[in-house]
Design an enzyme around this catalytic site. Structure first.
Site, short mmCIF file in Angstrom:
data_model
loop_
_atom_site.label_atom_id
_atom_site.label_comp_id
_atom_site.label_asym_id
_atom_site.label_seq_id
_atom_site.Cartn_x
_atom_site.Cartn_y
_atom_site.Cartn_z
N SER A 1 -66.64 82.62 9.33
CA SER A 1 -67.67 83.50 9.90
C SER A 1 -67.03 84.64 10.67
O SER A 1 -65.85 84.60 11.04
CB SER A 1 -68.58 82.70 10.84
OG SER A 1 -67.88 82.37 12.03
N ASP B 1 -68.85 84.47 6.09
CA ASP B 1 -70.19 84.11 6.58
C ASP B 1 -70.64 84.97 7.76
O ASP B 1 -69.85 85.33 8.62
CB ASP B 1 -70.17 82.63 7.00
CG ASP B 1 -71.55 82.02 7.09
OD1 ASP B 1 -72.42 82.39 6.27
OD2 ASP B 1 -71.75 81.16 7.96
N ASP C 1 -75.33 89.71 7.33
CA ASP C 1 -76.35 89.35 8.31
C ASP C 1 -76.85 90.58 9.05
O ASP C 1 -76.27 91.00 10.05
CB ASP C 1 -75.78 88.33 9.29
CG ASP C 1 -76.81 87.80 10.28
OD1 ASP C 1 -77.97 88.26 10.22
OD2 ASP C 1 -76.45 86.94 11.09
N GLU D 1 -80.14 87.37 4.90
CA GLU D 1 -80.94 86.53 5.80
C GLU D 1 -82.20 87.26 6.27
O GLU D 1 -82.15 88.42 6.66
CB GLU D 1 -80.10 86.11 7.01
CG GLU D 1 -80.84 85.20 7.95
CD GLU D 1 -79.95 84.62 9.04
OE1 GLU D 1 -80.49 84.20 10.06
OE2 GLU D 1 -78.72 84.61 8.86
N ASN E 1 -75.19 74.70 4.33
CA ASN E 1 -74.18 75.10 5.32
C ASN E 1 -74.01 74.02 6.38
O ASN E 1 -75.00 73.48 6.90
CB ASN E 1 -74.58 76.40 6.00
CG ASN E 1 -74.50 77.59 5.07
OD1 ASN E 1 -74.10 77.48 3.91
ND2 ASN E 1 -74.90 78.75 5.56
#
Length: 234
Positions: A50, A84, A106, A136, A207
């Site tokens: 991430s 991520d 994101d 998302e 996830n």
């Protein structure tokens, strides 16, 4: 084994009516443990890094990414890399050369229209590089010290009509259906039966983050508890 791609793993999972487990990794120990676990059950796996993990590693993506690639290539099961919760366009553009075959972009912090525009631009670039892209709607709650949303609070769950419109706007060839893989974020704490039901309902990627870290820190505490403290230095 050669580094796998997210598309291949998701495709195989769909053919088997199963989902791919995607674990967020922060350290080399995470990487090794996830790969060892996948090998023990002879299942493919996704290693996720991430943007927060990159920040933890002083803003450098490549050291952990290179380690993950090496572990994946040494594995006896298919392993792919996923970047991520990316908010930085600069980090997004590092993905292909670092071994990632997919990215979760994101922009959910933005209002819907801005999220849509930013994600469309990111998707156009990602597809030009051969990357899968995940997006998302709404935000995963309980992050950055904020309390989690009540399950029935506005925004706690993705609105199906808004999701359909979001995907339709991004992929114009689709009309009236979400013909894309769905991802379950925040699976830690969900019973196995609920996870199985989610996969049966169409989830293609699950996830896992918090559960992995809880297991790791719990094991470290258990190991260190009986160790006596070092003698005081006079």
């Amino acid at each position: 084994m050669p580094l796998a791609t997210t598309g291949d793993l998701i495709g195989r999972g769909a053919a088997e009516r199963s989902a791919v487990a995607a674990f967020n990794v922060i350290t080399l120990e995470h990487v090794e443990a996830v790969v060892a676990g996948a090998e023990s059950v002879r299942r493919p796996v996704l290693l996720q890094v991430s943007e927060n993990a990159v920040k933890y590693r002083y803003g450098r993506l490549l050291p952990l990414a290179r380690a993950a690639v090496a572990a994946a290539e040494a594995a006896v099961v298919p392993v792919a890399l996923h970047l991520d919760h990316v908010q930085s366009d600069g980090l997004l553009r590092q993905a292909p050369d670092a071994g990632f075959s997919s990215v979760m972009y994101d922009a959910a912090r933005l209002p819907y229209a801005e999220n849509l525009a930013a994600t469309r631009a990111a998707a156009d670039w990602a597809h030009s590089q051969g990357l899968w892209i995940e997006a998302e709607l709404g935000e995963v709650s309980g992050k950055d010290g904020a309390p989690p949303l009540d399950a029935h609070a506005p925004g706690a769950r993705t609105d199906p009509a808004e999701a359909r419109a979001f995907v339709h706007d991004l992929l114009r060839e689709l009309s009236g259906a979400l013909d894309v893989p769905l991802v379950l974020h925040g699976s830690s704490g969900d019973p196995d039966g609920e996870l199985a039901a989610a996969v049966a309902g169409g989830i293609a990627k699950v996830n896992v983050g918090t559960a992995l870290n809880m297991a790791m820190t719990g094991a470290i505490r258990e190991h260190l508890a009986p160790v006596p403290p070092p003698p005081a230095i006079p």
